[in-house]
Design an enzyme around this catalytic site. Sequence first.
Site, PDB file in Angstrom:
ATOM      1  N   GLU A 101      -7.372  -6.266  -1.083  1.00 31.23           N
ATOM      2  CA  GLU A 101      -6.785  -5.345  -0.096  1.00 31.23           C
ATOM      3  C   GLU A 101      -7.160  -5.702   1.339  1.00 31.23           C
ATOM      4  O   GLU A 101      -8.184  -5.260   1.855  1.00 31.23           O
ATOM      5  CB  GLU A 101      -7.219  -3.893  -0.402  1.00 31.23           C
ATOM      6  CG  GLU A 101      -6.604  -2.892   0.573  1.00 31.23           C
ATOM      7  CD  GLU A 101      -6.971  -1.439   0.274  1.00 31.23           C
ATOM      8  OE1 GLU A 101      -7.760  -1.184  -0.645  1.00 31.23           O
ATOM      9  OE2 GLU A 101      -6.456  -0.565   0.982  1.00 31.23           O
ATOM     10  N   LYS A 120      -2.861  -5.999  -2.285  1.00 27.24           N
ATOM     11  CA  LYS A 120      -2.602  -4.657  -1.726  1.00 27.24           C
ATOM     12  C   LYS A 120      -2.656  -4.753  -0.211  1.00 27.24           C
ATOM     13  O   LYS A 120      -3.687  -4.495   0.405  1.00 27.24           O
ATOM     14  CB  LYS A 120      -3.645  -3.661  -2.265  1.00 27.24           C
ATOM     15  CG  LYS A 120      -3.546  -2.273  -1.666  1.00 27.24           C
ATOM     16  CD  LYS A 120      -4.335  -1.263  -2.475  1.00 27.24           C
ATOM     17  CE  LYS A 120      -4.401   0.071  -1.772  1.00 27.24           C
ATOM     18  NZ  LYS A 120      -4.905   1.148  -2.607  1.00 27.24           N
TER      19      LYS A 120
END
Length: 365
Positions: free
Chosen positions: A200, A242
């Site tokens: 992420e 992500k």
Amino acid sequence: MLPFPAFIPAHYQPEEKDLISMNSHMKDLETTINQLAKKGKGILAADESMATIGKRFEALKIESTEDNRRAYRELLMSTPGINEYIAGVILFEETLNQTTSNGMKFPDFLRSQSILPGIKVDKGLIPLINSTDEQATQGLDGLNERLAEYKSKGACFAKWRAVYAVSEKTPSRMAVKMNANSLAHYAALCQANGIVPIVEPEVLIDSNHTIERCAEVTENVLHAVFHSLHKYKVKLEYIVLKPSMVINGKQCPTKASAEQVGKMTVMVLRRTVPAAVPTINFLSGGQSPEEATANLNAMNMLAGNPWNLSYSYARALQDYCMKTWKGDAKNVSAAQAIFLQRAKLNSLASLGKYTSSLEKETSFA
Ligand code: 13P
């Protein structure tokens, strides 16, 4: 899916014990990624740290007690029908160890609903030394041991979040490089433990930058991340990316349309993310629930993307639900209905089948 040995480049000589352990985890990685990448499904981020959930509860005058956090997260996970739209839930460590009101461990409860349990493994942000207004993510020390423990408690995927502040001077080269290496080191450790890593990198949107500047920063960030993932021999077939969307900062006077966000996000992803990555599940990053859904839909209206493009939202899935619940047991059913509807709209967006007229059917819009 290719068998693991096919990924080993000629110059790579893993030790025998590493090879055995990696091979023994291949099946786990494959089973997990196949479920997380299912079309029409997304991931619920319910892994807010104590400080973050505390702030969100406080804004609604809900006391942040252990049982309130437990009850709220049980509300989310036990929403009837939610497994149609949610393939996995990212838990905070506290929740991994808690039980439902019927005494079932949350990871076991999720699996009984055909939803995969995941775990946030980073230890949050600290100021980045010798930089201004930038942050580093901590948590690599002891991570290998923690991953083994989380796996034994049922977690089959994990999350590590790196953040990038945008200004004229940031993100600095140092921040881009350091975060890329931390993300890659974490991802390699996850895979060595049979855990699918959610990678992420979040370009923050609380500034006044234009969508063009966001595209430039995101391209640099993702380029560095994938360079490091390669260096650390992370198998791209078994990660979830992500990222943040390519979007103007919140203080920017010019607001990009969903079509622009969709087009520019996909343009940057095509330049930087190999087609081997099976699924890209966006964070919402402070966008409104409706914006996050419309922007995801716009990306999925564009043909020819090699990856699944879906969601891994916290706020954009939970905001209206939490506001409806208000910490009161009598609001549970109403809050669950709102959460289910939001998840359904995002599922439609992940298929390019959402229209804003569907918002009128919700009781919150
Ligand atoms: P938001 O969707 O609220 O940005 O949260 C996603 C997340 O998991 C942050 O790490």
